[in-house]
Write a protein that holds these residues in place. Structure first.
Motif, mmCIF file in Angstrom:
data_model
loop_
_atom_site.group_PDB
_atom_site.id
_atom_site.type_symbol
_atom_site.label_atom_id
_atom_site.label_comp_id
_atom_site.label_asym_id
_atom_site.label_seq_id
_atom_site.Cartn_x
_atom_site.Cartn_y
_atom_site.Cartn_z
ATOM 1 N N ALA A 53 0.831 -1.206 0.000
ATOM 2 C CA ALA A 53 0.000 0.000 0.000
ATOM 3 C C ALA A 53 0.867 1.258 0.000
ATOM 4 C CB ALA A 53 -0.932 -0.010 1.204
ATOM 5 N N ASN A 54 1.967 1.219 0.724
ATOM 6 C CA ASN A 54 2.873 2.375 0.723
ATOM 7 C C ASN A 54 3.481 2.587 -0.661
ATOM 8 O OD1 ASN A 54 2.846 1.090 3.520
ATOM 9 N ND2 ASN A 54 3.603 3.133 3.936
ATOM 10 N N TYR A 55 3.851 1.496 -1.308
ATOM 11 C CA TYR A 55 4.404 1.603 -2.658
ATOM 12 C C TYR A 55 3.352 2.132 -3.635
ATOM 13 C CZ TYR A 55 8.249 -1.257 -0.857
ATOM 14 O OH TYR A 55 9.305 -1.747 -0.143
ATOM 15 N N LEU A 56 2.104 1.716 -3.475
ATOM 16 C CA LEU A 56 1.032 2.224 -4.319
ATOM 17 C C LEU A 56 0.841 3.728 -4.098
ATOM 18 C CD1 LEU A 56 -1.276 1.735 -6.337
ATOM 19 C CD2 LEU A 56 -2.737 1.220 -4.378
ATOM 20 N N MET A 57 0.941 4.166 -2.855
ATOM 21 C CA MET A 57 0.805 5.595 -2.570
ATOM 22 C C MET A 57 1.962 6.396 -3.163
ATOM 23 S SD MET A 57 -0.919 5.765 1.168
ATOM 24 C CE MET A 57 -1.251 7.503 1.015
ATOM 25 N N ILE A 58 3.157 5.822 -3.179
ATOM 26 C CA ILE A 58 4.285 6.489 -3.825
ATOM 27 C C ILE A 58 4.011 6.637 -5.318
ATOM 28 C CG2 ILE A 58 6.698 6.159 -4.503
ATOM 29 C CD1 ILE A 58 7.172 5.059 -1.674
ATOM 30 N N PHE A 59 3.515 5.575 -5.936
ATOM 31 C CA PHE A 59 3.176 5.652 -7.360
ATOM 32 C C PHE A 59 2.130 6.726 -7.616
ATOM 33 C CE2 PHE A 59 0.165 4.405 -10.687
ATOM 34 C CZ PHE A 59 0.996 4.477 -11.793
ATOM 35 N N LEU A 60 1.054 6.739 -6.811
ATOM 36 C CA LEU A 60 -0.003 7.732 -7.007
ATOM 37 C C LEU A 60 0.514 9.147 -6.772
ATOM 38 C CD1 LEU A 60 -3.020 5.870 -5.362
ATOM 39 C CD2 LEU A 60 -2.543 6.180 -7.800
ATOM 40 N N GLY A 61 1.407 9.306 -5.794
ATOM 41 C CA GLY A 61 1.998 10.617 -5.540
ATOM 42 C C GLY A 61 2.849 11.091 -6.710
ATOM 43 N N LEU A 62 3.662 10.208 -7.278
ATOM 44 C CA LEU A 62 4.479 10.578 -8.438
ATOM 45 C C LEU A 62 3.599 10.889 -9.652
ATOM 46 C CD1 LEU A 62 7.392 8.008 -8.128
ATOM 47 C CD2 LEU A 62 7.541 10.478 -7.835
ATOM 48 N N PHE A 63 2.521 10.135 -9.805
ATOM 49 C CA PHE A 63 1.602 10.395 -10.911
ATOM 50 C C PHE A 63 0.927 11.753 -10.737
ATOM 51 C CE2 PHE A 63 -2.487 9.872 -13.145
ATOM 52 C CZ PHE A 63 -1.999 9.595 -14.403
ATOM 53 N N ALA A 64 0.485 12.065 -9.522
ATOM 54 C CA ALA A 64 -0.128 13.374 -9.259
ATOM 55 C C ALA A 64 0.872 14.498 -9.492
ATOM 56 C CB ALA A 64 -0.667 13.420 -7.832
ATOM 57 N N ALA A 114 2.088 12.193 -22.794
ATOM 58 C CA ALA A 114 1.765 11.195 -21.776
ATOM 59 C C ALA A 114 2.741 10.025 -21.776
ATOM 60 C CB ALA A 114 0.340 10.682 -21.965
ATOM 61 N N GLY A 115 3.309 9.704 -22.931
ATOM 62 C CA GLY A 115 4.250 8.576 -23.000
ATOM 63 C C GLY A 115 5.478 8.820 -22.147
ATOM 64 N N ALA A 116 6.042 10.006 -22.244
ATOM 65 C CA ALA A 116 7.223 10.335 -21.445
ATOM 66 C C ALA A 116 6.896 10.347 -19.958
ATOM 67 C CB ALA A 116 7.780 11.694 -21.871
ATOM 68 N N VAL A 117 5.736 10.887 -19.631
ATOM 69 C CA VAL A 117 5.322 10.929 -18.222
ATOM 70 C C VAL A 117 5.121 9.522 -17.690
ATOM 71 C CG1 VAL A 117 3.431 11.606 -16.684
ATOM 72 C CG2 VAL A 117 4.339 13.236 -18.338
ATOM 73 N N LEU A 118 4.477 8.674 -18.488
ATOM 74 C CA LEU A 118 4.238 7.295 -18.058
ATOM 75 C C LEU A 118 5.542 6.574 -17.768
ATOM 76 C CD1 LEU A 118 2.237 4.904 -17.697
ATOM 77 C CD2 LEU A 118 2.677 4.380 -20.089
ATOM 78 N N PHE A 119 6.510 6.688 -18.688
ATOM 79 C CA PHE A 119 7.780 6.005 -18.464
ATOM 80 C C PHE A 119 8.558 6.621 -17.313
ATOM 81 C CE2 PHE A 119 7.063 4.370 -22.799
ATOM 82 C CZ PHE A 119 7.187 3.029 -22.493
ATOM 83 N N TRP A 120 8.447 7.924 -17.119
ATOM 84 C CA TRP A 120 9.118 8.553 -15.983
ATOM 85 C C TRP A 120 8.527 8.063 -14.671
ATOM 86 C CZ3 TRP A 120 8.007 11.447 -11.731
ATOM 87 C CH2 TRP A 120 9.090 12.000 -11.069
ATOM 88 N N VAL A 121 7.189 8.040 -14.580
ATOM 89 C CA VAL A 121 6.528 7.598 -13.339
ATOM 90 C C VAL A 121 6.834 6.133 -13.070
ATOM 91 C CG1 VAL A 121 4.284 7.141 -12.281
ATOM 92 C CG2 VAL A 121 4.695 9.315 -13.403
ATOM 93 N N GLY A 153 9.398 4.336 -14.180
ATOM 94 C CA GLY A 153 10.818 4.191 -13.870
ATOM 95 C C GLY A 153 11.150 4.656 -12.474
ATOM 96 N N ALA A 154 10.618 5.806 -12.079
ATOM 97 C CA ALA A 154 10.883 6.320 -10.734
ATOM 98 C C ALA A 154 10.277 5.403 -9.672
ATOM 99 C CB ALA A 154 10.330 7.740 -10.595
ATOM 100 N N THR A 155 9.075 4.902 -9.917
ATOM 101 C CA THR A 155 8.425 4.012 -8.946
ATOM 102 C C THR A 155 9.200 2.706 -8.801
ATOM 103 O OG1 THR A 155 6.276 4.957 -9.485
ATOM 104 C CG2 THR A 155 6.281 2.835 -8.362
ATOM 105 N N VAL A 156 9.579 2.110 -9.911
ATOM 106 C CA VAL A 156 10.329 0.850 -9.851
ATOM 107 C C VAL A 156 11.661 1.058 -9.131
ATOM 108 C CG1 VAL A 156 11.581 -0.820 -11.290
ATOM 109 C CG2 VAL A 156 9.225 -0.247 -11.813
ATOM 110 N N THR A 157 12.319 2.176 -9.384
ATOM 111 C CA THR A 157 13.595 2.445 -8.718
ATOM 112 C C THR A 157 13.415 2.595 -7.217
ATOM 113 O OG1 THR A 157 14.418 3.529 -10.704
ATOM 114 C CG2 THR A 157 15.560 4.015 -8.649
ATOM 115 N N VAL A 158 12.446 3.394 -6.801
ATOM 116 C CA VAL A 158 12.213 3.605 -5.362
ATOM 117 C C VAL A 158 11.802 2.306 -4.688
ATOM 118 C CG1 VAL A 158 10.692 4.760 -3.707
ATOM 119 C CG2 VAL A 158 11.695 6.056 -5.571
#
Length: 198
Positions: free
Chosen positions: A86-97, A156-163, A165-170
């Protein structure tokens, strides 16, 4: 002499076998996709978010240690991903926002796509091109193509890959270096049967 006896044997056999290890996670992902297809995605997300662990436990710096061996790294990784999902999901949602806020054109494209979809599903709409009337499936195809084109123009493609990539790294760094032995013990001793502790 023996009479011929006819016995009706029909029906379905539903043999469930308990899956372990990686197959267990594949089976759980298939169940998750079935729930998403049935329209239960918001309830699933809220259910996962209700299992969020305290952020003080998530960022406790005294629990970050280098794993002693590869098998321990693997065990630690799986345990942390399960414990802090759940914490990892919140990190993903935060990066997406964050990406939506910092890219106003993408935000406009997402809002336009959302309201276009809502308008399409709100009632009986008839679209005509000349004298030809589009079916509901064709309307959805046109709306999806327009939405994808709008999102592509907004980047959106660049944003998707950035989000992603950042989520997987964290997630990979946190799950690899957070000491799983500091977590409370789980109830299931056969949780990771494919991983052998050395």
């Amino acid at each position: 002499m023996a009479d011929n006896v006819n016995i009706e044997i029909s029906g379905e056999i539903n043999a469930t076998t308990e899956k372990k290890g990686f197959l267990k996670y594949v089976n759980e992902m298939e169940l998750l996709l079935q729930h998403v297809r049935s329209g239960a995605a918001p309830a699933l997300v809220m259910g996962v978010l209700n299992t969020r662990r305290p952020w003080t436990q998530f960022v406790a710096t005294e629990n970050f240690k280098v794993p002693a061996s590869i098998p321990r790294l693997s065990r630690r990784f799986y345990r942390n991903v399960e414990h802090f999902q759940a914490n990892y999901l919140m990190i993903f949602l935060g990066l997406f926002a964050y990406c939506l806020i910092t890219s106003p054109l993408l935000l406009i494209a997402m809002v336009a796509s959302f309201f276009g979809y809502r308008k399409l599903t709100s009632g009986p709409n008839t679209w005509k091109i000349g004298s030809w009337e589009l079916t509901k499936t064709q309307q959805y195809a046109v709306a999806a193509a327009g939405s994808m084109a709008l999102c592509w123009l907004a980047g959106a493609g660049a944003v998707l890959f950035w989000v992603l990539g950042a989520t997987v790294t964290v997630v990979a760094l946190h799950a690899s270096f957070f000491d799983a032995e500091a977590l409370p013990p789980t109830d299931d001793p056969e949780q990771f049967p494919m991983i052998e502790q050395v």
